[in-house]
Scaffold this active site. Structure first.
Site, PDB file in Angstrom:
ATOM      1  N   HIS A  59       0.868  -1.186   0.000  1.00  0.00           N
ATOM      2  CA  HIS A  59       0.000   0.000   0.000  1.00  0.00           C
ATOM      3  C   HIS A  59       0.904   1.235   0.000  1.00  0.00           C
ATOM      4  O   HIS A  59       1.607   1.463   0.980  1.00  0.00           O
ATOM      5  CB  HIS A  59      -0.883   0.020   1.254  1.00  0.00           C
ATOM      6  CG  HIS A  59      -1.779  -1.181   1.377  1.00  0.00           C
ATOM      7  ND1 HIS A  59      -3.082  -1.186   0.947  1.00  0.00           N
ATOM      8  CD2 HIS A  59      -1.546  -2.421   1.876  1.00  0.00           C
ATOM      9  CE1 HIS A  59      -3.630  -2.368   1.189  1.00  0.00           C
ATOM     10  NE2 HIS A  59      -2.704  -3.142   1.748  1.00  0.00           N
ATOM     11  N   PHE A  60       0.886   1.997  -1.099  1.00  0.00           N
ATOM     12  CA  PHE A  60       1.694   3.229  -1.147  1.00  0.00           C
ATOM     13  C   PHE A  60       0.827   4.478  -0.950  1.00  0.00           C
ATOM     14  O   PHE A  60       1.345   5.594  -0.993  1.00  0.00           O
ATOM     15  CB  PHE A  60       2.486   3.314  -2.457  1.00  0.00           C
ATOM     16  CG  PHE A  60       3.742   2.464  -2.480  1.00  0.00           C
ATOM     17  CD1 PHE A  60       4.082   1.640  -1.419  1.00  0.00           C
ATOM     18  CD2 PHE A  60       4.607   2.509  -3.571  1.00  0.00           C
ATOM     19  CE1 PHE A  60       5.249   0.866  -1.438  1.00  0.00           C
ATOM     20  CE2 PHE A  60       5.768   1.749  -3.604  1.00  0.00           C
ATOM     21  CZ  PHE A  60       6.091   0.927  -2.543  1.00  0.00           C
ATOM     22  N   ARG A  61      -0.505   4.296  -0.761  1.00  0.00           N
ATOM     23  CA  ARG A  61      -1.409   5.383  -0.318  1.00  0.00           C
ATOM     24  C   ARG A  61      -1.504   6.567  -1.271  1.00  0.00           C
ATOM     25  O   ARG A  61      -1.912   7.661  -0.835  1.00  0.00           O
ATOM     26  CB  ARG A  61      -0.961   5.912   1.054  1.00  0.00           C
ATOM     27  CG  ARG A  61      -0.712   4.869   2.113  1.00  0.00           C
ATOM     28  CD  ARG A  61      -1.955   4.179   2.546  1.00  0.00           C
ATOM     29  NE  ARG A  61      -1.742   3.341   3.716  1.00  0.00           N
ATOM     30  CZ  ARG A  61      -2.410   2.226   3.951  1.00  0.00           C
ATOM     31  NH1 ARG A  61      -3.351   1.811   3.111  1.00  0.00           N
ATOM     32  NH2 ARG A  61      -2.176   1.517   5.036  1.00  0.00           N
ATOM     33  N   HIS A 175      -8.694 -10.846  -0.749  1.00  0.00           N
ATOM     34  CA  HIS A 175      -8.585 -10.476   0.675  1.00  0.00           C
ATOM     35  C   HIS A 175      -9.750 -11.222   1.317  1.00  0.00           C
ATOM     36  O   HIS A 175     -10.878 -10.747   1.324  1.00  0.00           O
ATOM     37  CB  HIS A 175      -8.718  -8.960   0.836  1.00  0.00           C
ATOM     38  CG  HIS A 175      -8.834  -8.494   2.254  1.00  0.00           C
ATOM     39  ND1 HIS A 175      -7.791  -7.894   2.926  1.00  0.00           N
ATOM     40  CD2 HIS A 175      -9.858  -8.538   3.126  1.00  0.00           C
ATOM     41  CE1 HIS A 175      -8.190  -7.591   4.156  1.00  0.00           C
ATOM     42  NE2 HIS A 175      -9.443  -7.961   4.297  1.00  0.00           N
ATOM     43  N   ASN A 251      -4.857  -6.694   9.713  1.00  0.00           N
ATOM     44  CA  ASN A 251      -5.843  -7.576   9.079  1.00  0.00           C
ATOM     45  C   ASN A 251      -5.183  -8.423   8.002  1.00  0.00           C
ATOM     46  O   ASN A 251      -4.576  -7.847   7.108  1.00  0.00           O
ATOM     47  CB  ASN A 251      -6.954  -6.755   8.400  1.00  0.00           C
ATOM     48  CG  ASN A 251      -7.989  -6.285   9.376  1.00  0.00           C
ATOM     49  OD1 ASN A 251      -8.058  -6.755  10.499  1.00  0.00           O
ATOM     50  ND2 ASN A 251      -8.798  -5.335   8.940  1.00  0.00           N
ATOM     51  N   ASP A 278       2.427  -6.959   2.542  1.00  0.00           N
ATOM     52  CA  ASP A 278       1.240  -6.182   2.977  1.00  0.00           C
ATOM     53  C   ASP A 278       1.696  -4.896   3.666  1.00  0.00           C
ATOM     54  O   ASP A 278       1.107  -4.470   4.678  1.00  0.00           O
ATOM     55  CB  ASP A 278       0.320  -7.011   3.885  1.00  0.00           C
ATOM     56  CG  ASP A 278      -1.078  -6.389   3.990  1.00  0.00           C
ATOM     57  OD1 ASP A 278      -1.341  -5.393   3.284  1.00  0.00           O
ATOM     58  OD2 ASP A 278      -1.899  -6.895   4.769  1.00  0.00           O
ATOM     59  N   PRO A 292      -5.573  -0.749  11.045  1.00  0.00           N
ATOM     60  CA  PRO A 292      -4.855  -2.026  10.976  1.00  0.00           C
ATOM     61  C   PRO A 292      -3.671  -1.952  10.015  1.00  0.00           C
ATOM     62  O   PRO A 292      -3.731  -1.275   9.002  1.00  0.00           O
ATOM     63  CB  PRO A 292      -5.921  -2.989  10.430  1.00  0.00           C
ATOM     64  CG  PRO A 292      -6.811  -2.118   9.593  1.00  0.00           C
ATOM     65  CD  PRO A 292      -6.776  -0.736  10.202  1.00  0.00           C
ATOM     66  N   GLY A 293      -2.605  -2.666  10.350  1.00  0.00           N
ATOM     67  CA  GLY A 293      -1.508  -2.805   9.401  1.00  0.00           C
ATOM     68  C   GLY A 293      -0.172  -2.349   9.943  1.00  0.00           C
ATOM     69  O   GLY A 293      -0.096  -1.661  10.963  1.00  0.00           O
TER      70      GLY A 293
HETATM   71  O1  DOR Z   1      -3.834  -4.616   8.045  1.00  0.00           O
HETATM   72  C1  DOR Z   1      -4.193  -4.259   6.938  1.00  0.00           C
HETATM   73  N1  DOR Z   1      -3.983  -3.006   6.492  1.00  0.00           N
HETATM   74  N2  DOR Z   1      -4.816  -5.140   6.161  1.00  0.00           N
HETATM   75  C2  DOR Z   1      -5.402  -4.774   5.007  1.00  0.00           C
HETATM   76  O2  DOR Z   1      -5.965  -5.605   4.361  1.00  0.00           O
HETATM   77  C3  DOR Z   1      -5.363  -3.369   4.571  1.00  0.00           C
HETATM   78  C4  DOR Z   1      -4.211  -2.673   5.145  1.00  0.00           C
HETATM   79  C5  DOR Z   1      -4.303  -1.172   4.974  1.00  0.00           C
HETATM   80  O3  DOR Z   1      -4.633  -0.712   3.873  1.00  0.00           O
HETATM   81  O4  DOR Z   1      -3.983  -0.452   5.919  1.00  0.00           O
END
Ligand code: DOR
Length: 393
Positions: A59-61, A175, A251, A278, A292-293
């Site tokens: 995820h580079f947002r 997912h 997650n 992830d 999460p993450g």
């Molecule tokens: O922990 C997670 N963060 N799981 C995901 O599926 C999405 C991710 C996020 O985009 O922050």
């Protein structure tokens, strides 16, 4: 333009051997003994040269949440971690549902020039959970679709997406989360969605890749499907191989020791196709509020080397398959092997080096890492893309 890398122990998925690697115009030109070259010579004596890593899940947002990460900071984190190709998830703002957003990401990445950036398109338009017609508009350069961050809740909608995906040759990244079940039991949420997606894909003949598999039961389903010849692949994340029984918010969640051990055994038995980070950067405040993450690009190799190679005796050739050759095959790239004609993307690692992960030093904007302070072995010391050094310690 030529480069020559001499005296390294070369390790890819097929073998570990001492040889020189000659690079011409960004591709591997020759592998052999006592090669010579007119250009730059890199003496890699004492280190291991592997194909650079390929991350199927980052995820580079960007666009939308660039205070957490952007393409540039994400690419800098990637090369520091030994990655020269990444696949980005679609949970940006706007959600990546069309070629315009795909082109925006690619253009920015090309201008930065550090990493080959691939971009997923969402399974449903703008994550609305219903619309799949936008998939018909994608051109051939898009290979993967994913609703990551959310599960596709309707089996009917997933079936429609799989029918289009099959026709267009797309792979669906799942997912696997039944979000109705998540607040009740997050384990059941993953297990039920895994069974459903595997059955749908098997029935419709669509290519399916299961993301961040974390439970024993989900992995058992995947193993059964693979043994039956279903077109299913899967990835596990480094944090699910390292941690157990902790409540760091991610997650899918960190599971039990039994789950963790089962995932490692599944790797040893050859059922896992890729390790994907992830990489999920968040601000300190968002983490406090329960986002999460965790970030993972800069710790992935050290974590995997320590837990898999050092502690579980996995050959480095197998780790190379999981970090490079196999994810490259899933993305359709000529990367990840020491073969003439393949991209000259390499990572030089010091297998013996012990080091301590330090989140404050990450190139990523995200410092959210439960690995902060962990003692690791195996360190990336130089990353080479198309023959050029893009990061060096
Ligand atoms: O922990 C997670 N963060 N799981 C995901 O599926 C999405 C991710 C996020 O985009 O922050």
């Amino acid at each position: 333009m030529e480069q020559l890398i001499k005296n390294a122990l070369l390790t890819d998925e097929s073998a570990a051997f001492f040889a020189d690697v000659l690079v011409r115009e960004g591709k591997i030109a020759a592998i052999g003994q006592n090669l010579s070259c007119a250009g730059e010579i890199i003496d890699a004596q004492g280190f291991t040269l592997m194909p650079a890593f390929v991350d199927l899940h980052c995820h580079f947002r960007d666009p939308g949440y660039t205070h957490k990460e952007d393409i540039e900071s994400g690419c800098r984190a990637a090369v520091k971690g030994g990655y020269t190709a990444v696949n980005l998830m679609a949970n940006t703002n706007p959600v990546c549902s069309d070629m315009e957003t795909v082109r925006y990401v690619r253009k920015k990445a090309e201008e930065i020039g550090l990493v080959d950036v691939h971009q997923c398109v969402s399974v449903t338009k703008a994550f609305d959970g219903r619309t799949t017609e936008h998939l018909n508009e994608l051109d051939k350069t898009v290979r993967l679709i994913s609703e990551d961050g959310k599960g596709v809740m309707s089996n009917y909608v997933m079936a429609q997406a799989m029918k289009i995906a099959k026709r267009k040759g797309l792979t669906i990244l799942s997912h696997a989360e039944d979000m109705e079940l998540s607040p009740f039991d997050y384990r059941l949420a993953e297990n039920i969605a895994t069974v459903q997606h595997i059955h749908l894909a098997g029935y419709l003949g669509a290519r399916l890749h299961m993301c961040h598999v974390s439970t024993r039961e989900a992995m058992e389903e995947i193993i059964r499907a693979k043994q039956a010849g279903a077109p299913v692949s899967c990835e596990v994340a480094p944090h699910h191989l390292w941690f157990y029984d902790t409540d760091y918010r991610v997650n899918p969640p960190i599971r039990t020791k039994q789950d963790r051990d089962f995932l490692i055994q599944a790797i040893k038995n050859g059922y896992v196709d890729a390790i994907a980070t992830d990489h999920a950067p968040h601000t300190e405040e968002d983490k406090k509020n329960g986002a999460p993450g965790m970030v993972g690009l800069e710790t992935a190799f050290g974590v995997c080397y320590t837990i898999l190679v050092k502690e579980n005796g996995l050959p480095l050739t197998v780790l190379s398959r999981l970090l490079s050759a196999s994810p490259a095959r899933i993305l359709g790239l000529q990367k990840g092997r020491f073969l003439p004609g393949y991209d000259a993307d390499f990572v030089l690692v010091d297998e013996g080096r012990r080091w301590t992960a330090c989140a404050a030093d990450f190139a990523s904007k995200g410092k959210n890492s439960p690995f902060d302070g962990s003692h690791l072995q195996g360190k990336v010391i130089r990353t080479i893309k198309a023959g050029k050094t893009v990061w060096q310690e």
